[in-house]
Design an enzyme around this catalytic site. Sequence first.
Site, mmCIF file in Angstrom:
data_model
loop_
_atom_site.group_PDB
_atom_site.id
_atom_site.type_symbol
_atom_site.label_atom_id
_atom_site.label_comp_id
_atom_site.label_asym_id
_atom_site.label_seq_id
_atom_site.Cartn_x
_atom_site.Cartn_y
_atom_site.Cartn_z
ATOM 1 N N ASN A 176 -13.620 57.371 -38.422
ATOM 2 C CA ASN A 176 -13.997 56.451 -39.526
ATOM 3 C C ASN A 176 -13.707 55.120 -39.468
ATOM 4 O O ASN A 176 -14.214 53.985 -40.061
ATOM 5 C CB ASN A 176 -13.260 57.141 -40.846
ATOM 6 C CG ASN A 176 -14.112 58.207 -41.508
ATOM 7 O OD1 ASN A 176 -15.349 58.017 -41.009
ATOM 8 N ND2 ASN A 176 -13.390 58.892 -42.315
ATOM 9 N N LYS A 226 -36.704 54.106 -6.747
ATOM 10 C CA LYS A 226 -37.429 53.099 -7.545
ATOM 11 C C LYS A 226 -39.122 53.158 -7.117
ATOM 12 O O LYS A 226 -39.348 53.375 -6.224
ATOM 13 C CB LYS A 226 -37.107 51.751 -7.138
ATOM 14 C CG LYS A 226 -35.582 51.419 -7.505
ATOM 15 C CD LYS A 226 -35.272 51.362 -8.881
ATOM 16 C CE LYS A 226 -33.782 51.288 -9.330
ATOM 17 N NZ LYS A 226 -33.126 51.080 -10.515
ATOM 18 N N HIS A 241 -24.136 59.218 -15.399
ATOM 19 C CA HIS A 241 -24.741 57.700 -15.538
ATOM 20 C C HIS A 241 -24.128 57.385 -16.887
ATOM 21 O O HIS A 241 -24.395 58.045 -18.061
ATOM 22 C CB HIS A 241 -26.308 57.907 -15.394
ATOM 23 C CG HIS A 241 -26.749 56.500 -15.254
ATOM 24 N ND1 HIS A 241 -26.742 55.739 -16.415
ATOM 25 C CD2 HIS A 241 -27.564 55.523 -14.389
ATOM 26 C CE1 HIS A 241 -27.313 54.568 -16.043
ATOM 27 N NE2 HIS A 241 -27.656 54.415 -15.094
ATOM 28 N N HIS A 248 -20.396 55.711 -13.272
ATOM 29 C CA HIS A 248 -20.813 54.510 -12.779
ATOM 30 C C HIS A 248 -19.671 53.679 -13.572
ATOM 31 O O HIS A 248 -19.430 53.891 -14.842
ATOM 32 C CB HIS A 248 -22.317 53.877 -13.647
ATOM 33 C CG HIS A 248 -23.203 54.617 -12.567
ATOM 34 N ND1 HIS A 248 -24.294 54.038 -11.960
ATOM 35 C CD2 HIS A 248 -23.710 55.931 -12.563
ATOM 36 C CE1 HIS A 248 -25.020 54.767 -11.430
ATOM 37 N NE2 HIS A 248 -24.989 55.924 -11.765
ATOM 38 N N SER A 276 -23.353 50.380 -8.812
ATOM 39 C CA SER A 276 -24.743 50.477 -8.906
ATOM 40 C C SER A 276 -25.531 49.303 -9.635
ATOM 41 O O SER A 276 -24.869 49.035 -10.804
ATOM 42 C CB SER A 276 -25.331 51.798 -9.255
ATOM 43 O OG SER A 276 -26.620 51.628 -9.273
#
Lengths: 496, 144
Positions: A135, A187, A305, A338, A390
Amino acid sequence: MSQIISNNETMKEGKDRYKAGVLPYKKMGYWQPDYQVKDTDLLAMFRITPQPGSDPEEVAAAVAGESSTATWTVVWTDRLTACELYRAKAYRVDQVPNTGEGTKTEAQYFAYIAYELDLFEGGSIANLTASIIGNVFGMKAVKALRLEDMRVPVAYLKTFQGPATGVIVERERLDKFGRPLLGATTKPKLGLSGRNYGRVVYEGLKGGLDFMKDDENINSQAFMHWRDRFLYCMDAVNKASAATGEVKGHYLNVTAGTMEEMYRRAEFAKELGSVIIMIDLVIGYTAIQSMALWARQNDMILHLHRAGNSTYSRQKNHGMNFRVICKWMRMAGVDHIHAGTVVGKLEGDPAMIRGFYDTLLDDHTPQNLEHGLFFEQDWASLNKCMPVASGGIHAGQMHQLLTYLGDDVVLQFGGGTIGHPQGIQAGAVANRVALETMVMARNEGRDIWNEGTQILQDAAKWCGPLRAAIDTWKDISFNYESTDTADFVPTATTSF
Amino acid sequence: MMTNPNGIVTQGQFSFLPPLTDVQITAQIKYALGKGWALSVEYTDDPHPRNTYWEMFGAPMFDLKDPAGILMEINNCRKTFPNHYIRVMAFSSVRGVESPTMSYIVNRPKNEPGFGLVRQETDGRNIRYTIHSYATDKPEGERY
């Protein structure tokens, strides 16, 4: 640093204390400057920005109260309990250096609070956090609030499994010693079909990386459903392992909408022989702990991650410091997290990141204000958690990475591998040659911080891919000022 | 013939670098001794990635602190097994580690045939993978 002088408001006792109505938190027993901290207490340190005109001690007491037993008004039912024990005690308030009058920042205070061990359920990060960050962060009395650090007592740590595998056993399983591990994130992170995705994994691993990785938001989308990704990636992993004679891995992200679905994906990863799976921080503390138990039971390395953390860890005045996340995640049981690169594209002050790495890797971390470690912490033989660096790093920074981050780290060169002008395998070769060259030079006693560039140039004479990598990225660096920096610097002689 | 960029088994810390000279090996030995680690020499003719236990060329040298003496052991192993894989390992006995801390290859067979990948088709599209070392088709000691 100046200690705020107490204004002699003393705690009320007996009948006076429990008269119906509203009482300042300080008078309810949540401010105890004389409190003797016990070894079994859980300690928390908050950075408080009080509302203008508020007494910092009262605000600290309010934080202690609202994160333990208090509500806004006096309740007689306290007297049915050992309430003195269960009350958290704010025991120290210091003004933060370089804040307040005469500075650019409004006054902030470090408030130290001690919590009785019995307030917390064993083995539950959810229960711990429901109190400590439950809270209090919305209380009107504080303009901003940040949880800076925690000291977790050994007795409480012993109720947690800790990292499913740990750095030592991970290295033994992978047969990789004496150097940082190398990885890359596939990627583009979105859009590849399973077949095309596996191609990137195969090239990177065959070229010389130890790991390839799913990105945080690769789950099971229209362009690639998860089973396709798992099947193609494991073909790539095994083929690369045969091509090099090394153990290889791909972090298969099992993050999904439900625990049932995550278990299903994890089981399939195991069935296919993967050494490692991956989850995202956004799945929540309880889900992370469950996956850590599963990983321990199934000989699986668990990569985390930290997706989402910067929403609450980056700004200095509100939220929580990432070092606290590191502590909780080591307790929760992940093997990788990470934790910053220092030199890459994401937030990271070198001293702060050293503090994160030490928190993840040490058996015992001493108090170190310059690294942001406010408490000594005994890790009670909990396994070590491997930090992962990274984001925007490349081979030309190898001497800096090795100096800042040491051996126990996974260096992830995503763009720095896949974006290599001669192809993905060449990118991997460049990174691996740069790494091995730098480790060897360091071990030989060379001053890699100052000679690093020359050491890389020399290696580039016999390694074409390294030559090309250095030529492509030689001028790339991300020199932005960090927002999360130390409040204490070794040379400071701040006076108030 | 192996088709990875180096054409060799790339286990260990320094397999992407040119073969280590005795001077370079000595520097690494000194580094390990400086850390208080014990060194050992191991050899094998089965370099499967999961073949953990290579043969020990004697026990780890806990009491030998002389780099020249350790290099001599390495060279004795090379003389005895000129066509085997030989690696130098370092072991830390520090609490919280108690595990190898270094591992690098200092000798290899002249020809490294590498490994084949055996795919066993199972249910649906699942495949069970076996990494098979071509050299192990022959008995131990006759492989390279």
